[in-house]
Write a protein that holds these residues in place. Structure first.
Motif, short mmCIF file in Angstrom:
data_model
loop_
_atom_site.label_atom_id
_atom_site.label_comp_id
_atom_site.label_asym_id
_atom_site.label_seq_id
_atom_site.Cartn_x
_atom_site.Cartn_y
_atom_site.Cartn_z
N ARG A 161 20.48 -19.78 9.66
CA ARG A 161 18.69 -19.97 10.04
C ARG A 161 18.03 -19.35 9.07
O ARG A 161 16.97 -19.88 8.63
N VAL A 162 18.57 -18.26 8.35
CA VAL A 162 17.82 -17.64 7.26
C VAL A 162 17.90 -18.82 6.08
O VAL A 162 16.74 -18.90 5.65
N ILE A 163 18.84 -19.32 5.95
CA ILE A 163 18.89 -20.64 4.81
C ILE A 163 17.76 -21.87 5.25
O ILE A 163 17.00 -22.06 4.50
N GLU A 164 17.75 -22.05 6.55
CA GLU A 164 16.60 -22.91 6.98
C GLU A 164 15.22 -22.32 6.74
O GLU A 164 14.42 -23.06 6.22
N LEU A 165 14.89 -21.19 7.08
CA LEU A 165 13.55 -20.53 6.92
C LEU A 165 13.12 -20.35 5.42
O LEU A 165 12.08 -20.04 5.13
N TYR A 166 14.19 -20.21 4.68
CA TYR A 166 13.78 -19.68 3.21
C TYR A 166 13.03 -20.27 2.64
O TYR A 166 11.91 -19.83 2.06
N PRO A 167 12.82 -21.82 2.46
CA PRO A 167 11.88 -22.57 1.71
C PRO A 167 10.31 -22.24 2.52
O PRO A 167 9.39 -22.39 1.62
N SER A 168 10.38 -21.91 3.68
CA SER A 168 8.85 -21.46 4.18
C SER A 168 8.66 -20.29 3.45
O SER A 168 7.37 -19.98 3.81
N ASP A 169 9.32 -19.64 2.83
CA ASP A 169 8.87 -18.20 2.52
C ASP A 169 8.42 -17.03 3.25
O ASP A 169 7.70 -16.16 3.21
N GLU B 244 26.10 -18.97 -2.87
CA GLU B 244 25.71 -18.33 -4.11
C GLU B 244 25.77 -16.81 -3.77
O GLU B 244 25.59 -16.49 -2.68
N HIS B 245 25.92 -16.17 -5.04
CA HIS B 245 25.71 -14.60 -5.02
C HIS B 245 24.56 -14.12 -4.17
O HIS B 245 25.02 -13.45 -3.35
N VAL B 246 23.41 -14.46 -4.32
CA VAL B 246 22.32 -14.04 -3.96
C VAL B 246 21.48 -15.30 -3.78
O VAL B 246 21.48 -16.39 -4.67
N GLY B 247 20.93 -15.64 -2.52
CA GLY B 247 19.90 -16.64 -2.21
C GLY B 247 20.79 -17.71 -1.46
O GLY B 247 21.92 -17.47 -0.92
N PRO B 248 19.87 -18.72 -0.75
CA PRO B 248 20.37 -19.46 0.11
C PRO B 248 21.30 -20.81 -0.23
O PRO B 248 21.75 -21.29 0.78
N GLY B 249 21.42 -20.87 -1.49
CA GLY B 249 21.94 -22.16 -1.96
C GLY B 249 23.70 -22.18 -2.25
O GLY B 249 24.53 -21.26 -2.05
N ASP B 250 24.14 -23.51 -2.36
CA ASP B 250 25.58 -23.52 -2.81
C ASP B 250 25.51 -23.74 -4.34
O ASP B 250 24.55 -23.90 -5.06
N ASP B 251 26.64 -23.22 -4.82
CA ASP B 251 26.44 -23.24 -6.38
C ASP B 251 27.93 -23.78 -6.89
O ASP B 251 28.50 -23.19 -7.91
#
Ligand SMILES: Cc1ncc(C[n+]2csc(CCOP(=O)(O)OP(=O)(O)O)c2C)c(N)n1
Ligand SMILES: Cc1ncc(C[n+]2csc(CCOP(=O)(O)OP(=O)(O)O)c2C)c(N)n1
Ligand SMILES: [Mg+2]
Lengths: 311, 308, 358
Positions: free
Chosen positions: A25-33, A243-250
């Motif tokens: 959910r955090v990942i989902e919400l993240y782009p909304s800032d 990824e180490h920090v943030g919502p993405g894959d790396d």
């Protein structure tokens, strides 16, 4: 018997799922800032937190790191306060002053998490010292990554805990990465035999997805602490999916491959017990919805809060 | 020479002309002399605050040594450093520091530079067993082993940090057992014999160069005088009479003197060398006393980097 | 060391011992330090307390400043009152991560969920060749950081009252800088400065006067008292304020005094840039710069690391002569003020019965 086993497994799976879905959910919400705080997600590593915390009581004290969402939940912290904290709202567990990296819930024994690598390890040793001097049968647990072992303060802490036979459990959450640097480039020693050389019992769990094994091991080690057996050291191998920090894959960034993750997915309890998970999804979702709604409704802190609790 | 220098300090310190806290090496000289002689001209060393022996062994320069202790312009740093910060960069004496263990990573840095710029040259850090309590020792050990640096760790193990024994400070049974977990070679010596320490260091150097990994030398030794100051403290509660007697019975200077005589050197030749050393030291002390005090302007020299 | 119920005079060292003794008498106090239980007992301030109260609470520690500071924080979080002693302030630099990133922020960063009550005792070394790494006076470094309470006790009374207050009432981390040169000085109870506030952490008035405000810290407060006594006989009246707590300054105390005198001199034990003098100037300039009839004068250590040679050290630190001269110049408004000066080359010569090595 089979039934109680099932109940227990269900509880563990439920918590694992809850943490996974919260972070998704955090990942989902993240782009909304709406969440303006660096997030170190534990996705992939949740079973470690869930298993370790199962046998802990609220009197047992846990110190962890910036990668702390999973521990907050597993130790029994409240979800609405967690969400509101990530949102930076007044209703957050720390009124918005902490954010993702400094979660705490003292009423359930979750002490403050720190963003400085290795910095909470000596706190656990000190808390264990206080417990021992008081004659209190508390167990103290410190969680840290494999990178923290390179810090001098890790050695100072191990040495002191061993010297004074303190009731502290050192847990290395070994995802073999510090940010993007693999273990072998950073460490010129075997961390297990090294810890043993400090006269500390060591235990290794190769499969950080094995909820029951982690929980049983944790129970056994905490019992040993409570009965005055001195410090214990546990390493659990695990894997971070994001990824180490943030919502993405790396997986495209070159330092690791998707194949590595796939190996771990094979034992991931949320896939392994997919049918159980399916039954739980609705409950989990509504719990998270409630938490998010609470956060959305909570006011932002303001000038009146800026200078409170400085000293 | 080192012993005689310090004996001179003991004699003249009460005159209060050397206003600087003295951390004496007396009893421990064999470590510095053995290691520094083995390094020859091909080493950089960083010492702790107990640096007299290391400084003298590395530079053989008691002139600037006494100048510095007297706080005069003919010292190693115009008198600004005193006993705890002796240095002579051209001679590979990269400094000594009053902060326990702080010199260790500096030596690792020198090793790193040597690996790049001066193949075959080795950097050595001297430190006490107390310094291994500090996290920065373990960080330095890990980094130099992980990077495969030409680095030598020299632990002057006198069992004491000020008055506290290892057993009250260390949670492990044996330091070398922990260090052995790292990718480095480990050497131990308990002879107090300068030639044995020399030979051990030679093998360590060969190993460092052949393997491209650091070496750790643990040398057991014994401090005769109080931790800081120039008097004996044999009656202090932390001392053990049998230990004191044991080590003084194998004094490194006496040992070497006996060996020289056994090897056929005449007593009078040994005495002649001793007299020569004594006379040279007295000349250094006299020169230091005659040297000028630093000028007030010197107070600010060297605070910042000044372009040449 | 004998101690009666209410001694009329106490040396700084005895006051420290009393403070440590009284703290240890409380069951949750833990004292940590290198050498707390050896025969020297931190310059005699902890001697025998391990035997009396238990070495499990009077804790001999390895050389691990960062680790031990973290251990203190953890113990504080788990109900103890830790006191951590460093025989030189310089050594605490290894623990700055724990002090600044953790202890100072622990309350605020978690929104008031935790308190970290603890006392860090730091000894400032000075004179007799202590050199660059055994002599630093680091108060500004700490006072800069929100969340820390920084004190510099300048009398036995200041020690006894402030440490009792820290241990029994204050809920946050306190950094105390003790001056090594004061350890052997005896302070009479009847001559203690007047506390100018509600708690022992408040500023203190050493002497009342109308010609010039002298704000001072630590041992410079003793020097300021001596200079003021000297000048009082020569027609100059100094208002001397011992800052004591450098992190929390009551601006009203400063402004009230400057308002009366119109002249300000700040005598600190450390370097001037970004230091105590600068902070006092900020207070005055932000409130009422018009209160000043003359430019401010500040004194401190020369802007260099501390040299070892006595000849340099003597000019590195301000002394009674330079302080008295500076005050006289400020009050008379000219360099040839015509006021006789005391002759003293080095403060250490006066204060010491201290004669090396440590
Ligand atoms: C003292 C310190 N140095 C560097 C960093 C930057 N940093 C944040 S996380 C991290 C890696 C830590 O790796 P590890 O301990 O294995 O934990 P993980 O992130 O893998 O859970 C680094 C280097 C930091 N936060 N603190
Ligand atoms: C960081 C730091 N902590 C504490 C001290 C005070 N101190 C000076 S020497 C010493 C003992 C060091 O013992 P060791 O490393 O064994 O060296 P030795 O004196 O035995 O040669 C201590 C604690 C210091 N100088 N620096
Ligand atoms: Mg990691």
């Amino acid at each position: 018997m089979a039934n109680t086993h099932n109940e227990r497994l269900k509880r563990l799976i439920y918590q694992t799922l809850l943490i996974r879905r919260i972070e998704e959910r955090v990942i989902e919400l993240y782009p909304s800032d709406k969440i303006q705080s660096p997030v170190h997600l534990s996705i992939g590593q949740e079973p470690v937190a869930v298993g370790l915390c199962e046998p802990m009581t609220a009197r047992d004290v846990l110190f962890t790191t910036y990668r702390g969402h999973a521990y907050y939940v597993a130790k029994g912290g409240k979800l609405p306060e967690l969400m509101a904290e990530l949102y930076g709202r007044k209703g957050g567990v720390s009124g918005g002053k902490a954010g993702s990296m400094h979660l705490a819930a003292p009423e359930v024994g979750m002490m403050g998490s720190s963003a400085v690598v290795a910095s909470t390890i000596p706190h656990a040793v000190g808390a264990a010292l206080a417990a021992k001097v008081r004659g209190d049968k508390q167990a103290i647990i410190t969680i840290f990554g494999d990178g923290a072992i390179e810090e001098g303060v890790y050695h100072e802490s191990l040495n002191f805990a061993s010297l004074h036979k303190l009731p502290v459990l050192f847990v290395c959450e070994n995802n073999a990465l510090a940010v993007h640097t693999p273990l072998r480039e950073r460490q010129a020693f075997d961390i297990v035999t090294h810890a043993k050389a400090y006269n500390i019992n060591t235990t290794v769990i190769e499969d950080g997805n094995d909820l029951i094994k982690i929980a049983d091991t944790s129970a056994k080690l905490l019992e040993s602490l409570r009965s005055g057996g001195g410090p214990e050291w546990l390493m659990i191998k695990t894997y971070r999916y994001k990824e180490h920090v943030g919502p993405g894959d790396d997986f495209d960034s070159g330092y690791r491959s998707r194949a590595e993750m796939e190996k771990w997915l094979a034992t991931d309890p949320l896939y392994r017990w997919a049918d159980l998970v399916k039954e739980m999804e609705a409950d989990v979702k509504s719990e998270i919805d409630r938490a998010v709604a609470f956060a959305e409704a909570s006011p932002a802190p303001g000038l009146a809060d800026l200078l409170t609790d400085v000293e | 020479m080192t012993r005689r220098c310090e004996e001179t300090i003991v004699r003249i310190y009460p005159d209060d002309e050397m206003k600087t806290p003295m951390h004496m090496s007396m009893g421990q000289e064999a470590v510095a002399v053995g290691v520094c002689r083995a390094l020859g001209n091909n080493g950089d060393v960083v010492a702790s605050y107990r640096s007299h022996a290391t400084y003298l062994a590395q530079t053989e320069d008691h002139g600037s040594f006494f100048g510095e202790l007297h706080g005069r312009v003919n010292g190693t740093a115009d008198g600004k450093s005193g006993s705890m910060h002796l240095a002579d960069i051209p001679k590979g004496m990269l400094g000594s520091t009053g902060i326990v263990a702080a010199g260790i990573p500096v030596a690792v840095g020198a090793a790193f530079a040597n690996k790049q710029n001066s193949p075959g040259r080795i950097a050595a850090a001297f430190f006490g067993d107390g310094a291994t309590d500090e996290g920065v020792f373990w960080e330095s050990l890990n980094v130099s082993c992980a990077m495969g640096l030409p680095m030598m760790f020299v632990c002057e193990d006198n069992d004491l940090a000020v008055h506290t024994r290892k057993s009250h400070r260390q949670g492990f049974n044996s330091l070398v057992e922990v260090v052995k977990k790292y990718r480095c070679s480990v050497y131990e010596d308990d002879t107090n014999d300068v030639e044995s320490i020399y030979a051990m260091t030679r093998s360590a150097i060969a190993q460092i160069i052949a393997m491209g990994t650091p070496a750790f030398l643990n040398v057991k030794t014994y401090r005769y005088l109080e931790p800081c100051g120039t008097t004996m403290d044999s009656d202090a509660p932390y001392r053990r009479a049998e230990e004191d007697a044991y080590w003084k019975g194998r004094d490194c200077v006496a040992l070497q003197r006996a060996r020289l005589l056994a090897n056929g050197l005449a007593e009078k030749d040994v005495v002649a060398v001793e007299n020569e050393i004594n006379a040279a030291i007295l000349a250094s002390v006299a020169a230091a006393k005659a040297a000028a005090h630093p000028t007030p302007q010197q107070l600010y020299y060297g605070v910042f980097y000044e372009a040449p | 060391m004998t101690h009666q119920a209410q001694p009329t005079a106490l040396s700084y060292r005895e006051a420290l011992f009393k403070a440590m003794h009284d703290a240890m008498a409380l069951p949750n106090t833990l004292v940590f330090g290198q050498g707390v239980n050896d025969h020297k007992g931190i310059f005699g301030t902890t001697t025998g307390l391990g035997e009396k109260f238990g070495k499990n609470r009077m804790i001999e520690v390895p050389l691990a400043e960062e680790g031990v500071t973290g251990i203190c924080i953890g113990a504080a979080l788990n109900g103890a009152y830790p006191i951590n002693i460093h025989i030189r302030a310089d050594f605490v630099l290894l623990a700055m991560n724990q002090i600044i990133n953790l202890a100072a922020k622990y309350k605020y960063m978690f929104g008031g969920l935790f308190d970290v009550p603890m006392l860090v005792r730091l000894v400032i070394g000075r004179s007799w060749g202590q050199g660059a790494q055994h002599s630093q006076s680091l108060q500004s470094l700490f006072a800069h950081i929100p969340g820390l309470r920084v004190i510099m006790p300048a009398s036995s009374g200041a020690i006894v009252d402030s440490y009792a207050h820290a241990v029994q009432h204050h809920r946050g981390p306190v950094i105390s800088l003790e001056h090594r040169l004061m350890y052997d000085l005896t302070f009479e109870r009847d001559h203690e400065p007047t506390v100018l506030g509600k708690t022992p952490f408040s500023q203190r008035r050493v002497r009342k006067g109308n010609d010039v405000t002298v704000v001072s810290t630590s041992i410079m407060s003793l020097e300021a008292r001596r200079a003021a006594d000297w000048l009082a006989d020569r027609g100059v009246s100094c208002d001397v304020i011992d800052l004591h707590c450098v992190s929390h300054i009551d601006a009203n105390v400063i402004m009230e005094s400057v308002g009366r005198t119109g002249r300000l001199l700040v005598a600190d034990t450390s370097w001037q840039p970004y230091g105590v003098g600068a902070e006092i100037c900020r207070i005055v300039c932000e409130r009422d710069p018009g209160a000043l009839k003359a430019p401010v004068v500040t004194l401190g250590m020369a802007a260099a690391p501390c040299p070892t040679a006595k000849s340099l050290e003597d000019i590195y630190y301000p002394n009674l002569t330079t302080l008295t001269d500076s005050i006289a110049k400020l009050v008379r408004g000219k360099a040839d003020h015509g006021i006789e000066l005391p002759h003293e080359r080095s403060m250490a010569d006066v204060y010491k019965r201290f004669k090396g090595p440590f």
